[in-house]
Design an enzyme around this catalytic site. Structure first.
Site, PDB file in Angstrom:
ATOM      1  N   ASP A 198      -8.976 -59.394  28.647  1.00 26.73           N
ATOM      2  CA  ASP A 198      -9.320 -57.992  28.713  1.00 26.73           C
ATOM      3  C   ASP A 198      -8.751 -57.436  30.018  1.00 26.73           C
ATOM      4  OD1 ASP A 198     -10.723 -55.606  27.838  1.00 26.73           O
ATOM      5  OD2 ASP A 198     -12.116 -56.005  29.481  1.00 26.73           O
ATOM      6  N   ASP A 254      -9.651 -53.750  31.669  1.00 28.09           N
ATOM      7  CA  ASP A 254     -10.642 -53.018  32.465  1.00 28.09           C
ATOM      8  C   ASP A 254     -11.835 -53.908  32.774  1.00 28.09           C
ATOM      9  OD1 ASP A 254      -9.427 -50.385  32.608  1.00 28.09           O
ATOM     10  OD2 ASP A 254      -9.800 -50.252  30.457  1.00 28.09           O
TER      11      ASP A 254
END
Length: 342
Positions: free
Chosen positions: A26, A28
């Site tokens: 991922d 963010d």
């Protein structure tokens, strides 16, 4: 393959970067927050990549194109090709393309990343419910205004099939936690009473898109969110590493239901570079990891010992998850976590 009901964090005798061929990362809250790289992220990922681990960046943020994301990562000192970036915009575009005619118009309520992904699938983005769209899709755009949300609502009210890239309610930014695409989807849901088809994490279209684009054989999902990254790994039947650099708190981790329990937990991306310690059961029903022993006393997690805080957290997870079984633990963990500075 992940256990369906995980009772304690897993053990790995080798560095995770050696035990898994591909990290599905991922962005963010894991690699960066807003426009700034998270501490230790660049150095850790560089070391993992140099050791032979393939790095793929998997994001629910549909606002930007893979080229833009790759340029940002390269600017941090992580040379990245656009093909190493997989977005929820790509996943939702494939989902839509399987349900509408070739070349169909799609009302695109989102950023440039969403439009590029739709064109990649031979679909034509349009801006109005009056453009006779075959579908309407929402993706995150920080500059989205009321008028565009209203166009989505008009189309949904007319019976146009509704899709969403993802339904993350929040997104980490430099100044704090901000509303995510899920909050904007909820606006249209409130106006129409409808429910969209969702492609992004934790839904299976995103996992399918990632596997198709990366060819991963032994993937490890790495994320900061229980309800997207970790649940997505659970749904896909693959292992996961939760890093505590984003939205998930230690207390939320202890209270996680089975589908939100990661295989491994670490402070940040340095967790890729080493083994994960064993959490062992004690004869009195407690759990030991490193210098800590955890158990439930009077319904609340209790912790004894000293040493690395993460070892104490891992032991606490085992105590809480075992006691909760197939549910979630809602016991007060504040006193135990205070001992760890978490």
């Amino acid at each position: 393959m992940s256990e369906r009901v995980r009772k304690q964090p897993g053990q790995c005798e080798r560095a995770l970067s050696a035990a898994y061929d591909t990290a599905l990362l991922d962005l963010d809250g894991v690699v960066y927050a807003g426009g700034s790289a998270i501490d230790h992220a660049v150095a850790s990922l560089t070391t993992a990549r140099d050791g032979g681990m393939h790095l793929a960046y998997v994001t629910n943020n549909a606002s930007r194109t893979p080229d833009t994301v790759a340029d940002q990562l390269t600017g941090y000192g992580l040379p990245t090709a656009p093909t190493d970036v997989i977005t929820s915009a790509q996943a939702v575009a494939r989902l839509i393309a399987g349900q509408v005619p070739d070349g169909a118009r799609v009302l695109a309520v989102g950023g440039e990343g969403l439009r590029v992904a739709l064109r990649e699938r031979g679909l034509e983005p349009v801006d109005s419910a009056d453009d006779d769209p075959a579908a309407v899709v929402q993706g995150f755009d920080p500059k989205l205004d009321w008028e565009r949300l209203a166009e989505a609502a008009y189309a949904v009210q007319r019976g146009v099939p509704w899709f969403a890239s993802n339904t993350d309610l929040t997104i980490p930014k430099e100044r704090g936690i901000a509303p995510g695409n899920g909050a904007l989807v909820q606006v249209v849901r409130t106006a129409t009473g409808g429910t969209p088809q969702v492609a992004g994490k934790p839904e299976t279209p995103m996992h399918r898109e990632t596997v198709l684009r990366t060819g991963a054989q032994r993937p490890l999902v790495v994320g900061d969110r229980l309800d997207t990254d970790i649940e997505g790994a659970y749904n896909g039947g693959v292992d996961s590493l939760l890093v505590l650099t984003g939205v998930t708190t230690a207390a939320e981790l202890l209270a996680a239901p089975p589908q939100h329990r990661p295989t491994y937990v670490d402070a940040d991306l340095r967790g890729l570079l080493g083994p994960q310690p064993e959490v062992s059961g004690e004869a009195d029903g407690g759990f030991r990891c490193g210098g800590w022993t955890a158990s439930l006393r009077d319904g609340a997690p209790a912790l004894d010992g000293e040493g690395a805080p993460l070892d104490g957290l891992r032991a606490l997870c085992a105590a809480a998850w075992t006691a909760a079984g197939d549910g979630s633990c809602d016991a007060d963990a504040g006193k135990a976590l205070a001992r760890l500075g978490l």
